[in-house]
Design a protein around this motif. Structure first.
Motif, short mmCIF file in Angstrom:
data_model
loop_
_atom_site.label_atom_id
_atom_site.label_comp_id
_atom_site.label_asym_id
_atom_site.label_seq_id
_atom_site.Cartn_x
_atom_site.Cartn_y
_atom_site.Cartn_z
N PHE A 168 29.75 -75.26 3.62
CA PHE A 168 28.90 -75.86 4.66
C PHE A 168 27.72 -74.95 4.98
N ILE A 169 27.99 -73.65 5.13
CA ILE A 169 26.93 -72.69 5.42
C ILE A 169 25.92 -72.64 4.27
N GLN A 170 26.46 -72.67 3.05
CA GLN A 170 25.59 -72.65 1.87
C GLN A 170 24.65 -73.85 1.86
N SER A 178 16.64 -71.64 8.92
CA SER A 178 16.32 -70.22 9.07
C SER A 178 17.61 -69.40 9.21
N ASN A 179 17.51 -68.12 8.94
CA ASN A 179 18.68 -67.23 9.07
C ASN A 179 19.23 -67.25 10.48
N SER A 180 18.33 -67.32 11.46
CA SER A 180 18.75 -67.35 12.86
C SER A 180 19.56 -68.61 13.16
N SER A 181 19.10 -69.75 12.65
CA SER A 181 19.81 -71.02 12.88
C SER A 181 21.16 -71.03 12.17
N ARG A 208 27.40 -63.69 6.72
CA ARG A 208 26.22 -64.13 7.46
C ARG A 208 24.97 -63.77 6.68
N PRO A 209 23.91 -64.57 6.85
CA PRO A 209 22.63 -64.20 6.21
C PRO A 209 22.11 -62.90 6.81
N ILE A 210 21.40 -62.14 6.02
CA ILE A 210 20.80 -60.91 6.53
C ILE A 210 19.78 -61.28 7.60
N LYS A 211 19.86 -60.59 8.73
CA LYS A 211 18.98 -60.89 9.84
C LYS A 211 17.53 -60.54 9.48
#
Length: 390
Positions: A168-170, A178-181, A208-211
């Motif tokens: 789902f995240i992928q 966006s990474n934040s979302s 988690r995506p890199i901030k």
């Protein structure tokens, strides 16, 4: 516990609240009856408390548990608080351990979220409410979690596995979120499994995506001054000036009361800002003169800046004021209210103000957050000789 069925005391009782508030106490606790959540009201035998409890709509007595209780709803919770305010101390140690968060004067309208997102389990809303999450955070969590549930329309959330969530995240990333979302979506999912269902580290391995490390947009002092000069409405001038000169967030500005401006100490008091913290910021002498003229002309009653019928000023109006001022000043940047806060911090740093003081003025928990302004401050660049000019 007194048998509620035997209470025969009139509700109309004159109470000297100031005296009795220190003598009486009720305790709220969670109760589950037939798989339905209830509010258990525990108290020592007292005629006044018994009379007030009897006045509560929907109150019931359980012979089995020997206690009085109400359905666990937001309305009932606030009704209990209101009923006993000034009469008895309401002990919520076992019911709502966290203090209420009133973010920028907004109440948590949990019922609005319930109606808007019917797929979200009731326990999710209750936990947001009991933990007193800010309205903005609650909305974000509900939006994200509702999208998550709709992605698995025929599956019970408890059956969803880690590989499902990773997929789902992928998909969110592939859709250009966006990474934040994406991180907000992960937070909303983890909130359900770890906080609502009480399963710590349920999806600990979900990556988690890199901030993203984006530098803030900064205005020069001349640009800020030009925005103020090009704003001819006194109220709007004060709004822009205060956002910049005190380094305020938009919500903090809207929540300011008249009493928060201290002309003797030359400070601005910011109550219950982000992170449930109070703090002080500095007050400009030049702005103080404008504020006095503004007060004489507009006569606000409670909030420093008020809209129609003396209500809190509109957040969208502040955005429009700042954007219009930037256009009038012919600034070719995406200027927002928060841009003025960033500029305030950067200009202080460039003037040699200690980073620790800037951290306190901004209300940051850590200097690491404040250190971002060291990357945009240009005062040290002036001492560097450009090799092209050598």
């Amino acid at each position: 516990m007194v048998n509620f069925g035997k209470l025969k005391i009139s509700v109309s009782i004159c109470i000297k609240k100031e005296v009795m508030a220190f003598e009486k106490q009720i305790t709220l606790k969670h109760l589950l009856i037939s798989n339905e959540k209830k509010i258990w009201i525990q108290f020592y035998p007292d005629k006044v408390i018994q009379a007030l409890i009897k006045s509560l709509s929907g109150i019931k007595w359980s012979e089995k548990y020997q206690m009085v209780y109400l359905p666990n709803t937001q309305q009932n919770f606030y009704t209990v608080i209101k009923t006993f305010k000034g009469v008895a101390w309401v002990n919520m140690k076992y019911f709502a351990p966290n203090k209420p968060v009133n973010t920028y004067g907004e109440e948590l309208k949990i019922d609005d979220l319930r109606q808007k997102y019917p797929k979200i389990p009731e326990a999710y809303f209750q936990k947001l409410e009991l933990k007193r999450y800010a309205l903005k955070t609650s909305k974000t969590y509900c939006i994200c979690f509702d999208k998550f549930l709709r992605h698995f329309p025929k599956r019970d959330p408890i059956e969803i596995q880690e590989h499902d969530i990773k997929a789902f995240i992928q998909r969110l990333i592939q859709n250009g979120l966006s990474n934040s979302s994406v991180n907000q979506s992960i937070n909303s999912i983890k909130f359900y499994y770890e906080i609502v269902l009480g399963m710590p580290n349920r999806f600990y391995d979900v990556e988690r995506p890199i901030k993203e490390e984006k530098l803030p947009e900064i205005l020069s002092k001349e640009e800020v001054q030009e925005m103020i000069n090009r704003t001819y409405n006194l109220k709007h001038q004060c709004i822009i000036s205060l956002l910049y000169s005190a380094g305020l967030r938009r919500g903090e500005l809207l929540n300011l009361k008249i009493s928060d401006i201290d002309s003797k100490r030359m400070t601005v008091r910011i109550e219950q800002a982000k992170g449930k913290k109070d703090r002080y910021s500095i007050l400009s002498e030049r702005l103080l003169l404008k504020l006095r003229l503004y007060f004489k002309e507009y006569r606000p009653k409670e909030y420093l800046f008020e809209g129609k019928e003396y209500h809190c000023y509109s957040a969208s109006s502040v955005v429009k004021i700042v954007r219009k001022a930037a256009r009038q000043a012919k600034i070719n940047k995406n200027v927002k209210p928060h841009t003025l806060r960033h500029s305030f911090a950067t200009h202080l740093l460039e003037a040699g103000t200690d980073l620790r003081y800037i951290q306190l003025l901004l209300g940051h928990n850590s200097t690491k957050t404040t250190e971002i302004y060291t990357h945009v401050a240009t005062n040290t660049f002036k001492t560097i000789k450009n090799p092209l000019d050598c």
